[in-house]
Design a protein around this motif. Structure first.
Motif, mmCIF file in Angstrom:
data_model
loop_
_atom_site.group_PDB
_atom_site.id
_atom_site.type_symbol
_atom_site.label_atom_id
_atom_site.label_comp_id
_atom_site.label_asym_id
_atom_site.label_seq_id
_atom_site.Cartn_x
_atom_site.Cartn_y
_atom_site.Cartn_z
ATOM 1 N N GLY A 199 7.976 14.221 -10.149
ATOM 2 C CA GLY A 199 8.171 14.621 -8.769
ATOM 3 C C GLY A 199 9.530 15.265 -8.614
ATOM 4 O O GLY A 199 10.163 15.654 -9.610
ATOM 5 N N ASN A 239 10.026 17.911 -2.322
ATOM 6 C CA ASN A 239 8.747 17.692 -3.015
ATOM 7 C C ASN A 239 8.074 19.006 -3.408
ATOM 8 O O ASN A 239 7.391 19.077 -4.429
ATOM 9 C CB ASN A 239 7.800 16.884 -2.122
ATOM 10 N N PRO A 243 7.903 17.672 3.699
ATOM 11 C CA PRO A 243 7.960 17.617 2.229
ATOM 12 C C PRO A 243 9.335 17.820 1.614
ATOM 13 O O PRO A 243 9.659 17.184 0.600
ATOM 14 C CB PRO A 243 6.999 18.735 1.802
ATOM 15 N N GLY A 261 3.541 13.293 -7.954
ATOM 16 C CA GLY A 261 3.481 13.232 -6.498
ATOM 17 C C GLY A 261 4.824 13.184 -5.812
ATOM 18 O O GLY A 261 5.871 13.446 -6.404
ATOM 19 N N SER A 262 4.778 12.796 -4.555
ATOM 20 C CA SER A 262 5.910 12.923 -3.644
ATOM 21 C C SER A 262 6.858 11.728 -3.670
ATOM 22 O O SER A 262 6.484 10.608 -4.017
ATOM 23 C CB SER A 262 5.389 13.098 -2.219
ATOM 24 N N GLY A 273 6.789 7.897 0.310
ATOM 25 C CA GLY A 273 6.176 9.036 -0.377
ATOM 26 C C GLY A 273 4.960 8.526 -1.127
ATOM 27 O O GLY A 273 5.041 7.523 -1.848
ATOM 28 N N GLU A 322 0.831 15.596 -1.344
ATOM 29 C CA GLU A 322 2.108 15.802 -0.659
ATOM 30 C C GLU A 322 3.053 16.683 -1.473
ATOM 31 O O GLU A 322 4.244 16.748 -1.189
ATOM 32 C CB GLU A 322 2.768 14.453 -0.348
ATOM 33 N N ILE A 323 2.513 17.359 -2.495
ATOM 34 C CA ILE A 323 3.248 18.358 -3.253
ATOM 35 C C ILE A 323 2.467 19.668 -3.167
ATOM 36 O O ILE A 323 1.380 19.706 -2.592
ATOM 37 C CB ILE A 323 3.441 17.930 -4.725
ATOM 38 N N ASN A 370 9.610 10.268 -0.862
ATOM 39 C CA ASN A 370 10.117 10.415 0.502
ATOM 40 C C ASN A 370 10.948 9.215 0.930
ATOM 41 O O ASN A 370 10.783 8.114 0.389
ATOM 42 C CB ASN A 370 8.962 10.531 1.513
ATOM 43 N N THR A 404 15.759 15.841 0.506
ATOM 44 C CA THR A 404 14.692 14.941 0.074
ATOM 45 C C THR A 404 13.633 14.833 1.170
ATOM 46 O O THR A 404 13.955 14.865 2.359
ATOM 47 C CB THR A 404 15.282 13.548 -0.224
ATOM 48 N N GLY A 405 12.383 14.701 0.767
ATOM 49 C CA GLY A 405 11.305 14.575 1.729
ATOM 50 C C GLY A 405 11.451 13.346 2.607
ATOM 51 O O GLY A 405 12.012 12.320 2.184
#
Length: 301
Positions: free
Chosen positions: A61, A115, A112, A10-11, A41, A141-142, A13, A93-94
């Motif tokens: 990620g 990501n 995103p 996953g993300s 994130g 979120e990806i 953030n 970076t997200g």
């Protein structure tokens, strides 16, 4: 007891959080009271939640090579997460832009950034990580094709898949049929074709095992196809709900990896979420195992 092994795809953030008396309407400007910049994130949040609860966590990620990325990777490593498989993206970076009102309600915009540089090939090259997992945790979120590949690989090794379909968007029915535990909130469940009028029966029929709908202070509804039950939420003072859903997912993933019965796993996840809303921020609000166990014992005594 063997340490549970949780793989989160996953993300990652950086959350830029403003606090004001109320969230502005469209076209309106309001004065804020405070501003925080904190790690976030959904993927990283859920990974940190699981790690603080005692799991061995690997996060797959991507982060940028900017200052946000450096800070986030350092924080994840300090949180006990294996970051050796995180990809260094070439874009920023997200970030998540979060407005929080006086009642703890929030409004979020996610950009995103890096990501979306995580690819199907990245997962294929790390397939053994899935083979060694007890549970695989996913969100949205990806890039969606990467989520689909993660579901496929986890299924190949017969690993339980938890999918948190957030942010809300349409998903192929084929995916849902391979998901063991679908955990949307009420808005996400509606978008995926479920309805509270019949306990989301139409959505449950698409899922491999369990539909679990989080409903904030009204607790969690779960359906196995054979039964529908509501597990009440713990009553707490709400400060910030930003990480409540991610705290729930992290708690549920650890309980599931520990082979807890479904209802017990949901109660545990509810407690993790309840503790998170009593503090500000996303990862900064996530509780540790001892705190959760003491909270459950205290509430039930």
């Amino acid at each position: 007891m063997t340490t549970p092994r949780v793989v989160v795809v996953g993300s990652i953030n950086m959350d830029l959080v403003s606090y004001s008396e109320r969230i502005p309407r469209i076209g309106e400007t309001v004065l804020g009271e405070r501003f925080l910049m904190v790690p976030g994130g959904k993927g990283a949040n859920q990974a940190v939640a699981a790690a603080r609860l005692g799991a061995q966590v690997i996060l797959l990620g991507a982060a940028g090579t900017d200052s946000h990325g450096e800070q986030l990777l350092r924080h994840l490593q300090e949180s006990g997460i294996d970051i050796s498989h995180i990809k260094k993206g070439t874009t920023s970076t997200g970030v998540a832009l979060i407005n929080v009102d006086i009642r703890g309600n929030n409004q979020i915009v996610v950009v995103p950034g890096a990501n979306f540089s995580l690819t199907i090939r990245d997962l294929e090259e790390r397939e053994q990580i899935f083979a060694n997992a007890d549970v695989v945790v996913l969100q949205l979120e990806i890039a969606l094709e990467v989520v689909g590949k993660a579901i496929e690989i986890a299924g190949r090794y017969k690993k339980p898949v938890i999918l948190n379909p957030a942010p809300a968007q349409d998903l192929p029915d084929q995916w849902l049929g391979q998901v063991d535990y679908l955990i949307p909130n009420e808005h996400e469940a509606l978008l995926l074709g479920g309805s509270p009028d019949n306990n989301y029966a139409a959505l449950r029929e698409k899922i491999k095992q369990v539909l679990l709908v989080t409903r904030g202070e009204r607790g969690a509804l779960y359906s196995t196809g054979e039964a529908v039950e509501i597990i009440p939420a713990f009553k707490v003072k709400v400060v910030d709900t930003t990480a409540a859903g991610d705290a729930f997912i992290g708690g549920f993933s650890v309980a599931l990896a520990e082979k807890k019965p479904l209802k017990e796993a949901i109660i545990f996840a509810n407690a993790v979420a309840a503790l998170s809303v009593g503090k500000e921020g996303a990862q900064t609000s996530l509780p540790r195992r001892q705190e959760v166990e003491q909270f459950i014992r205290g509430d039930q005594s």
